[in-house]
Design a protein around this motif. Structure first.
Motif, PDB file in Angstrom:
ATOM      1  N   VAL A   1     -94.176 -37.003  -0.381  1.00  0.00           N
ATOM      2  CA  VAL A   1     -94.081 -36.547  -1.771  1.00  0.00           C
ATOM      3  C   VAL A   1     -93.815 -35.039  -1.775  1.00  0.00           C
ATOM      4  O   VAL A   1     -94.626 -34.262  -1.271  1.00  0.00           O
ATOM      5  N   PHE A   2     -92.673 -34.641  -2.304  1.00  0.00           N
ATOM      6  CA  PHE A   2     -92.371 -33.207  -2.409  1.00  0.00           C
ATOM      7  C   PHE A   2     -91.209 -32.995  -3.365  1.00  0.00           C
ATOM      8  O   PHE A   2     -90.401 -33.906  -3.605  1.00  0.00           O
TER       9      PHE A   2
ATOM     10  N   GLU B   1     -94.540 -35.417 -12.627  1.00  0.00           N
ATOM     11  CA  GLU B   1     -95.075 -36.534 -11.861  1.00  0.00           C
ATOM     12  C   GLU B   1     -94.008 -37.631 -11.683  1.00  0.00           C
ATOM     13  O   GLU B   1     -93.882 -38.202 -10.600  1.00  0.00           O
ATOM     14  N   ASP B   2     -93.259 -37.894 -12.730  1.00  0.00           N
ATOM     15  CA  ASP B   2     -92.220 -38.929 -12.633  1.00  0.00           C
ATOM     16  C   ASP B   2     -91.125 -38.541 -11.644  1.00  0.00           C
ATOM     17  O   ASP B   2     -90.624 -39.383 -10.890  1.00  0.00           O
TER      18      ASP B   2
ATOM     19  N   SER C   1     -88.447 -39.513  -6.430  1.00  0.00           N
ATOM     20  CA  SER C   1     -87.847 -39.070  -5.164  1.00  0.00           C
ATOM     21  C   SER C   1     -88.628 -39.626  -3.971  1.00  0.00           C
ATOM     22  O   SER C   1     -88.045 -40.033  -2.964  1.00  0.00           O
ATOM     23  N   ALA C   2     -89.958 -39.673  -4.094  1.00  0.00           N
ATOM     24  CA  ALA C   2     -90.752 -40.208  -2.981  1.00  0.00           C
ATOM     25  C   ALA C   2     -90.521 -41.709  -2.819  1.00  0.00           C
ATOM     26  O   ALA C   2     -90.491 -42.218  -1.688  1.00  0.00           O
ATOM     27  N   ALA C   3     -90.351 -42.419  -3.937  1.00  0.00           N
ATOM     28  CA  ALA C   3     -90.145 -43.873  -3.856  1.00  0.00           C
ATOM     29  C   ALA C   3     -88.885 -44.177  -3.051  1.00  0.00           C
ATOM     30  O   ALA C   3     -88.856 -45.099  -2.230  1.00  0.00           O
TER      31      ALA C   3
ATOM     32  N   LEU D   1    -101.480 -36.222  -5.536  1.00  0.00           N
ATOM     33  CA  LEU D   1    -102.323 -37.351  -5.108  1.00  0.00           C
ATOM     34  C   LEU D   1    -102.214 -38.517  -6.093  1.00  0.00           C
ATOM     35  O   LEU D   1    -102.250 -39.684  -5.685  1.00  0.00           O
ATOM     36  N   ARG D   2    -102.046 -38.208  -7.366  1.00  0.00           N
ATOM     37  CA  ARG D   2    -101.837 -39.301  -8.334  1.00  0.00           C
ATOM     38  C   ARG D   2    -100.505 -40.003  -8.058  1.00  0.00           C
ATOM     39  O   ARG D   2    -100.407 -41.229  -8.167  1.00  0.00           O
TER      40      ARG D   2
END
Ligand code: DI6
Ligand code: FE
Length: 400
Positions: A70-71, A110-111, A116-118, A149-150
């Motif tokens: 996640v970044f 957050e979205d 991007s992480a997904a 973290l969420r």
């Protein structure tokens, strides 16, 4: 629902070796493996669902036990700079490096972080990854670490992959705390970790022990706080220099110490005694063009369990394939394909504190496995990435 999977061979990875069962059968009941063994010994019974695996090799679902998936943004520009001769440490000192990802991550919603992480996780999952650990550490303040973290929790809730979240607030010094590292550590211990743990967002606590990050003394304060909160610890240690972070991690019964190129034999002894897993990260070794190899002989001699992970992150290992990491673990770090596969299954599970339930094909464990259309298990470390033909089963259910 009871399901039989047959016409396959299994590399069960029990006890950290291939532990092959030729012409195997696997019985799953709900989310679990109820029975596994040679097909000739299959218990007589009623199997309402039967799956023909057509001669595939079945392994445990792969586990990527160290990622920073996640970044915000990415650092391909810095990659170009490094290729022109600027070092990772120089870039960090000039405000780039981790700090630039922190700026992009703080600015992202957050979205956006989730989306991007997904994509990156889906890439890892195309390699048969069914469990992944993801660290925070690009927020470096309470709201932004909480946001990361969420997102990590949401990835686990929305994608068919099991996700472990690790709080890496002690990753780098945020700009607000310039020249005040001890104050930042105090903030982590007094405010951030207790609040994030209370929100149920943290499965483990990590830190970056390095001359360009945090000292062993500072890391120890983070570990003491984690201990008080009942959270297991891990550590980025001995990546660029020898500060004996891995021995410190061992003193705190860390689940793992990670990187380890500069560790000593005494560190290996300490890790063996505490059961701390050595997580090797060949992507970062390769991408930084490191030349110092982790001491494989000392790790083997003292019986330290060895895991292999992607370290997926924008600065030192933009790795989207865990199987490519298995290859690099063999070619660059001198692991055998069997050690590499154990490193992405049973030993990776141990590095996450999940070895009781994950990481090998054994009765009673969670039914996470991959049926690969390959000639032999070594193929998994042999092919350089690519999308191998396979079927992936998670929690007893086949996923696409
Ligand atoms: N070690 C690493 O390899 C990553 N973090 C760490 O502590 C690098 C993270 C980055 O450069 O963004
Ligand atoms: Fe890392």
């Amino acid at each position: 629902m009871k399901t039989l999977w047959q016409n396959c061979h299994a590399a069960t990875m029990a006890q950290g070796a291939y532990s092959i069962i030729e012409d195997a059968a696997i019985v799953t009941q709900g989310e679990h493996i109820q029975w596994i063994g040679p097909r000739a010994e299959l218990p007589v019974g009623d199997y309402p669902a039967i799956n023909d695996l057509k001669g595939a090799w079945v392994t445990p679902g792969l586990i990527d036990c160290h990622t920073h998936a996640v970044f915000g943004g990415n650092r391909s520009g810095e990659f170009e700079q490094r290729l022109q001769g600027v070092s990772y440490a120089d870039i960090a000192a000039a405000g780039g490096g981790i700090a630039s990802t922190v700026r992009a991550t703080r600015a992202a919603s957050e979205d956006e972080l989730f989306a991007s992480a997904a994509k990156r996780l889906k890439s890892l999952m195309r390699d048969g990854v069914t469990t992944v650990e993801i660290k925070s550490g690009y927020g470096l303040d309470l709201p932004s670490e909480s946001k990361m973290l969420r997102v990590i929790r949401r990835l686990g809730a929305e994608l068919p992959v099991s996700v472990r979240s690790t709080c890496l607030a002690a990753h780098a010094l945020p700009p607000e705390y310039k020249d005040r590292a001890d104050d930042y550590i105090e903030h982590i211990c007094a405010e951030m970790l207790p609040a994030l743990a209370a929100e149920g967002l943290v499965d483990a606590v990590d830190a970056f022990c390095e001359y360009l990050a945090f000292s062993p003394e500072q890391v120890e304060r983070v570990f003491l706080t984690a201990q008080r909160l009942g959270l297991p610890v891990k550590l980025h240690a001995e990546q660029l220099s020898s500060l004996h972070g891995s021995s410190l991690a061992a003193r705190y019964q860390a689940l793992s110490a990670d990187h380890l190129e500069f560790m000593t034999e005494d560190d290996a002894k300490a890790m063996a005694e505490s059961g701390t897993v050595a997580v090797l990260l060949p992507g970062a070794f390769y991408f930084l063009r490191e030349t110092q190899l982790p001491p494989m002989d000392a790790l083997r001699k003292h019986g330290v369990k060895i895991a292999v992970a992607s370290d997926l992150n924008p600065g030192t290992s933009p790795a989207l394939s865990l199987r490519l990491m298995l290859n690099m673990a063999c070619t660059c770090l001198r692991l055998t394909p069997e050690e590499a596969l154990a490193g992405a299954t049973i030993h990776a599970a141990q590095a996450l504190g999940m070895a009781q339930t994950h990481g090998s094909l054994e009765a009673g464990k969670v039914a996470d496995f991959v049926a690969w259309h390959i000639d032999r298990p070594a193929d998994l470390s042999y092919w350089l990435g690519g999308d191998l033909e396979k079927r992936v089963v998670r929690h007893g259910v086949e996923i696409d």
